[in-house]
Design a protein around this motif. Structure first.
Motif, mmCIF file in Angstrom:
data_model
loop_
_atom_site.group_PDB
_atom_site.id
_atom_site.type_symbol
_atom_site.label_atom_id
_atom_site.label_comp_id
_atom_site.label_asym_id
_atom_site.label_seq_id
_atom_site.Cartn_x
_atom_site.Cartn_y
_atom_site.Cartn_z
ATOM 1 N N LEU A 7 -33.913 -6.635 31.882
ATOM 2 C CA LEU A 7 -33.746 -5.343 32.244
ATOM 3 C C LEU A 7 -34.916 -4.862 32.291
ATOM 4 O O LEU A 7 -35.703 -4.824 31.287
ATOM 5 C CB LEU A 7 -32.606 -4.845 31.314
ATOM 6 C CG LEU A 7 -31.260 -5.304 31.075
ATOM 7 C CD1 LEU A 7 -30.485 -4.460 30.156
ATOM 8 C CD2 LEU A 7 -30.457 -5.611 32.228
ATOM 9 N N ARG A 8 -35.084 -3.610 33.076
ATOM 10 C CA ARG A 8 -36.221 -2.842 33.429
ATOM 11 C C ARG A 8 -35.760 -1.370 32.770
ATOM 12 O O ARG A 8 -34.840 -0.765 33.371
ATOM 13 C CB ARG A 8 -36.755 -2.678 34.742
ATOM 14 C CG ARG A 8 -37.505 -4.058 35.241
ATOM 15 C CD ARG A 8 -38.700 -4.076 34.885
ATOM 16 N NE ARG A 8 -39.490 -2.890 35.294
ATOM 17 C CZ ARG A 8 -40.764 -2.544 34.893
ATOM 18 N NH1 ARG A 8 -41.610 -3.508 33.836
ATOM 19 N NH2 ARG A 8 -41.420 -1.793 35.260
ATOM 20 N N TYR A 14 -37.176 -6.056 29.457
ATOM 21 C CA TYR A 14 -36.392 -6.426 28.153
ATOM 22 C C TYR A 14 -35.640 -7.693 28.338
ATOM 23 O O TYR A 14 -34.729 -7.405 29.171
ATOM 24 C CB TYR A 14 -35.755 -5.298 27.757
ATOM 25 C CG TYR A 14 -36.187 -4.109 27.056
ATOM 26 C CD1 TYR A 14 -36.515 -4.068 25.597
ATOM 27 C CD2 TYR A 14 -36.378 -3.039 27.836
ATOM 28 C CE1 TYR A 14 -37.045 -2.733 25.219
ATOM 29 C CE2 TYR A 14 -36.958 -1.928 27.498
ATOM 30 C CZ TYR A 14 -37.424 -1.612 26.005
ATOM 31 O OH TYR A 14 -37.903 -0.626 25.536
ATOM 32 N N PRO A 15 -35.999 -8.848 28.099
ATOM 33 C CA PRO A 15 -35.203 -9.849 28.018
ATOM 34 C C PRO A 15 -33.929 -9.802 27.370
ATOM 35 O O PRO A 15 -34.131 -9.433 26.064
ATOM 36 C CB PRO A 15 -36.093 -11.093 27.742
ATOM 37 C CG PRO A 15 -37.196 -10.669 27.013
ATOM 38 C CD PRO A 15 -37.178 -9.132 27.226
ATOM 39 N N LEU A 25 -24.436 0.575 28.477
ATOM 40 C CA LEU A 25 -24.666 1.237 27.293
ATOM 41 C C LEU A 25 -24.706 0.508 26.135
ATOM 42 O O LEU A 25 -25.434 0.809 25.257
ATOM 43 C CB LEU A 25 -23.446 2.120 27.317
ATOM 44 C CG LEU A 25 -23.391 3.128 26.120
ATOM 45 C CD1 LEU A 25 -24.703 4.236 25.820
ATOM 46 C CD2 LEU A 25 -22.232 4.038 25.643
ATOM 47 N N SER A 26 -23.749 -0.526 25.994
ATOM 48 C CA SER A 26 -23.737 -1.303 24.622
ATOM 49 C C SER A 26 -25.018 -2.168 24.744
ATOM 50 O O SER A 26 -25.438 -2.298 23.488
ATOM 51 C CB SER A 26 -22.546 -2.367 24.602
ATOM 52 O OG SER A 26 -22.527 -3.464 25.641
ATOM 53 N N VAL A 27 -25.363 -2.534 25.815
ATOM 54 C CA VAL A 27 -26.586 -3.347 25.697
ATOM 55 C C VAL A 27 -28.022 -2.420 25.424
ATOM 56 O O VAL A 27 -28.799 -2.759 24.554
ATOM 57 C CB VAL A 27 -27.005 -4.124 27.243
ATOM 58 C CG1 VAL A 27 -28.348 -4.855 27.027
ATOM 59 C CG2 VAL A 27 -25.953 -5.086 27.276
ATOM 60 N N LEU A 28 -27.903 -1.368 25.830
ATOM 61 C CA LEU A 28 -29.093 -0.474 25.661
ATOM 62 C C LEU A 28 -28.953 -0.095 24.075
ATOM 63 O O LEU A 28 -29.801 -0.229 23.353
ATOM 64 C CB LEU A 28 -28.866 0.764 26.190
ATOM 65 C CG LEU A 28 -29.106 1.042 27.735
ATOM 66 C CD1 LEU A 28 -28.700 2.317 28.457
ATOM 67 C CD2 LEU A 28 -30.698 0.605 27.991
ATOM 68 N N ARG A 29 -27.856 0.318 23.554
ATOM 69 C CA ARG A 29 -27.682 0.705 22.220
ATOM 70 C C ARG A 29 -27.750 -0.592 21.151
ATOM 71 O O ARG A 29 -28.733 -0.532 20.266
ATOM 72 C CB ARG A 29 -26.461 1.619 21.958
ATOM 73 C CG ARG A 29 -26.371 2.900 22.555
ATOM 74 C CD ARG A 29 -25.265 3.684 22.259
ATOM 75 N NE ARG A 29 -25.105 3.811 20.775
ATOM 76 C CZ ARG A 29 -25.464 4.708 19.950
ATOM 77 N NH1 ARG A 29 -26.282 5.641 20.405
ATOM 78 N NH2 ARG A 29 -25.323 4.775 18.739
ATOM 79 N N LEU A 32 -31.210 -3.303 22.555
ATOM 80 C CA LEU A 32 -32.547 -2.815 23.094
ATOM 81 C C LEU A 32 -32.543 -2.010 21.562
ATOM 82 O O LEU A 32 -33.673 -1.377 21.825
ATOM 83 C CB LEU A 32 -32.654 -2.399 24.262
ATOM 84 C CG LEU A 32 -32.086 -3.161 25.450
ATOM 85 C CD1 LEU A 32 -32.761 -2.628 26.856
ATOM 86 C CD2 LEU A 32 -32.897 -4.763 25.421
ATOM 87 N N GLU A 33 -31.550 -1.301 21.298
ATOM 88 C CA GLU A 33 -31.937 -0.512 20.088
ATOM 89 C C GLU A 33 -32.484 1.012 20.699
ATOM 90 O O GLU A 33 -33.158 1.558 19.759
ATOM 91 C CB GLU A 33 -32.489 -1.149 19.088
ATOM 92 C CG GLU A 33 -31.977 -2.103 18.193
ATOM 93 C CD GLU A 33 -32.559 -2.714 16.859
ATOM 94 O OE1 GLU A 33 -33.638 -2.155 16.619
ATOM 95 O OE2 GLU A 33 -31.937 -3.565 16.300
#
Ligand SMILES: Cc1cc2nc3c(=O)[nH]c(=O)nc-3n(C[C@H](O)[C@H](O)[C@H](O)COP(=O)(O)OP(=O)(O)OC[C@H]3O[C@@H](n4cnc5c(N)ncnc54)[C@H](O)[C@@H]3O)c2cc1C
Ligand code: FES
Ligand code: FES
Lengths: 156, 316
Positions: A7-8, A14-15, A25-29, A32-33
């Motif tokens: 993801l960019r 971010y792999p 949203l769930s992946v960002l939070r 990726l924190e």
């Protein structure tokens, strides 16, 4: 089955390895924190989770993370430059547009997209472009004032 | 395959073992995935949102169609009509100059879907395939005489839009049929149109009651009329009795009122949290009358701003 992808976000790569049903949203939070984007309603009503996808606002709580491959995501963390807040962010602080702060990331994302396509919006345009962002604290007036003052600061 | 995707599984292959995802760039690959049971996701604003609301789980096997170029865009066609790809977004439709001028009711509709974020990813194809009785674009499309192109491994077929819906959330399309595009025929000179909904707020709203009118004026008389009702029956549908009430009239208030009464009589509204059935039926007459009058005004070259819902508000 999980999928490996990159993801960019805010200019960084971010792999991730995720199931296809995962929302952005769930992946960002969680992966990726990047916890600036908030979960308010989790069903696309409140706008607390809003991010920019190729410059346009999207509710990340109901957008599949894998659908963003090859596209640029901007979260609230990406609005400042080297720790310097954007004029819009400063205007929100100065005008009292931030109380509990929960809606703020989404408000900033919507307003950033608005100013990018229209540097001199009128009040009706500001209100329409923030209509997907709910705030339980401010009564919206200081938020409107903040966007107006950012317009004055940046458009002269 | 995206250059940014890493590893052989990045864009996915369905495995019997568990969930799968693919994001092809051609219609052939999309319909191949559908043939093996994958479900289409476009903007996800119905499919994924419905799962977040707990109405259904996100389907296990997904085929995302946002990378298929041939499903995108809005293009004039040679006979004066318009071609809309299934993934044309509400934002693109609302801003398209041809639609605003010649298919104005469709611009009225797309410009009030959700918020800017919804319109940015929500597609025309998703709005149609989801088959909500409240879907904003269906009434305008039906009144303009839209046809939709469906494609599966068994070939293509073209269907008038008013034959597509079979009930709330249901269409006659098979599970493996992709909605490829929607075509609108040219409208005669002197045509004006309008879609409006009764709404409790301006944006982030679902039509409590909606109505569409498309009228053609010739020498001061209505020579062709189409009327459809939204959120008033199990599917969005045309009302031939309302159309008949307009033809031959000058499009004056009395004729618009007769069309409104016909629309109310044809309604089969439900009671729900948003409105009582009786109120919906009463408002069917009012909203239909207003859209007829606005369509007539537009046919005469007068300006009724887009979206009409905002400008007709309070125009009793
Ligand atoms: C906050 C919010 C507000 C909304 N407001 C409105 C509103 O005011 N008016 C309104 O009408 N709608 C509204 N909607 C509903 C929704 O945004 C629209 O219906 C939108 O057009 C759906 O498009 P999509 O691309 O997101 O569909 P998706 O969610 O991706 O798909 C919807 C369904 O259609 C199927 N599908 C999608 N594309 C195709 C295709 N090409 N061929 C076959 N099947 C397909 C999917 O499998 C799924 O079953 C709202 C939604 C939200 C979240
Ligand atoms: S959390 Fe996404 S819109 Fe509310
Ligand atoms: S500041 Fe609390 S929700 Fe807006």
């Amino acid at each position: 089955m999980k999928y490996s992808a990159t993801l960019r976000v805010n200019g960084f790569s971010y792999p991730v390895t995720i199931e296809p049903q995962r929302t952005l949203l769930s992946v960002l939070r969680d992966d990726l924190e990047l916890t600036g984007s908030k979960e308010g309603c989790d069903d696309s009503e409140c706008g607390a989770c809003m991010v920019l996808l190729d410059g346009e606002p999207v509710n990340s709580c109901s957008y599949l993370a894998l659908q963003t491959l090859g596209r640029e995501i901007t979260t609230v963390e990406g609005l400042s430059t080297n720790g310097d807040l954007s004029p819009l962010q400063k205007a929100f602080l100065e005008a009292g547009g931030v109380q509990c702060g929960f809606c703020t990331p989404g408000m900033l994302i919507s307003a950033t997209a608005l100013l990018a396509r229209n540097p001199r919006p009128d009040d009706e345009e500001i209100k329409a472009s923030l209509s997907g962002n709910l705030c339980r604290c401010t009564g919206y007036t200081p938020i409107l004032a903040a966007v107006r003052s950012a317009v004055e600061m940046t458009a002269g | 395959m995206s250059a940014l995707a890493s590893g052989s599984t990045a864009m996915g292959q369905a495995t019997a073992a568990g969930p799968s995802y693919t994001a092809p760039t051609t219609v052939d690959d999309v319909i191949a995935a559908m043939a093996t049971g994958s479900r289409v996701v476009a903007g996800g604003t119905d499919l994924v949102v419905g799962s977040r609301q707990g109405r259904w789980p996100v389907p296990e096997h997904l085929v995302a169609i946002h990378r298929v170029n041939s499903l995108r865009g809005i293009r004039p066609v040679v006979d004066g009509g318009l071609w809309l790809g299934a993934t044309a977004t509400h934002g693109e439709i609302a801003e398209d100059a041809t639609i605003r001028e010649r298919y104005t009711a469709l611009a009225d509709a797309s410009s009030i879907v959700g918020s800017r974020a919804t319109r940015n990813v929500g597609t025309l194809g998703g709005n149609i395939a989801n088959a909500s009785p409240a879907a904003e674009t269906s009434g305008p499309l039906m009144c303009f005489g839209a046809t939709c192109m469906l494609e599966s491994r068994n070939g293509r077929r073209e269907l008038p839009l008013d034959e597509l819906f079979s009930g709330p959330g249901r269409t006659v399309a098979a599970m493996d049929e992709l909605l490829v595009s929607v075509s609108l025929p040219a409208q005669p000179a002197g045509t004006g149109s309008c879609y409006a909904r009764l709404e409790y707020r301006r944006q982030m709203e679902i039509a409590v009651v909606g109505a569409t009118a498309v009228v053609t004026l010739d020498g001061g008389q209505i020579t062709a009329a189409r009327v459809a009702i939204t959120s008033l029956a199990p599917t969005v549908r045309r009302v031939p009795e309302a159309e008949a009430a307009l033809i031959g009239s000058t499009g004056d208030r009395a004729a618009a009122e007769r069309a409104g009464e016909a629309a109310a009589a044809a309604s089969l509204p439900i009671d729900d949290v948003r409105a009582a059935a009786d109120y919906r039926r009463a408002m069917a007459a009012v909203i239909t009358r207003r859209v007829v009058q606005a369509a007539v005004d537009r046919a005469r070259g007068e300006t009724v701003s887009i979206p009409a819902s905002a400008s007709l508000h309070g125009a009793l």
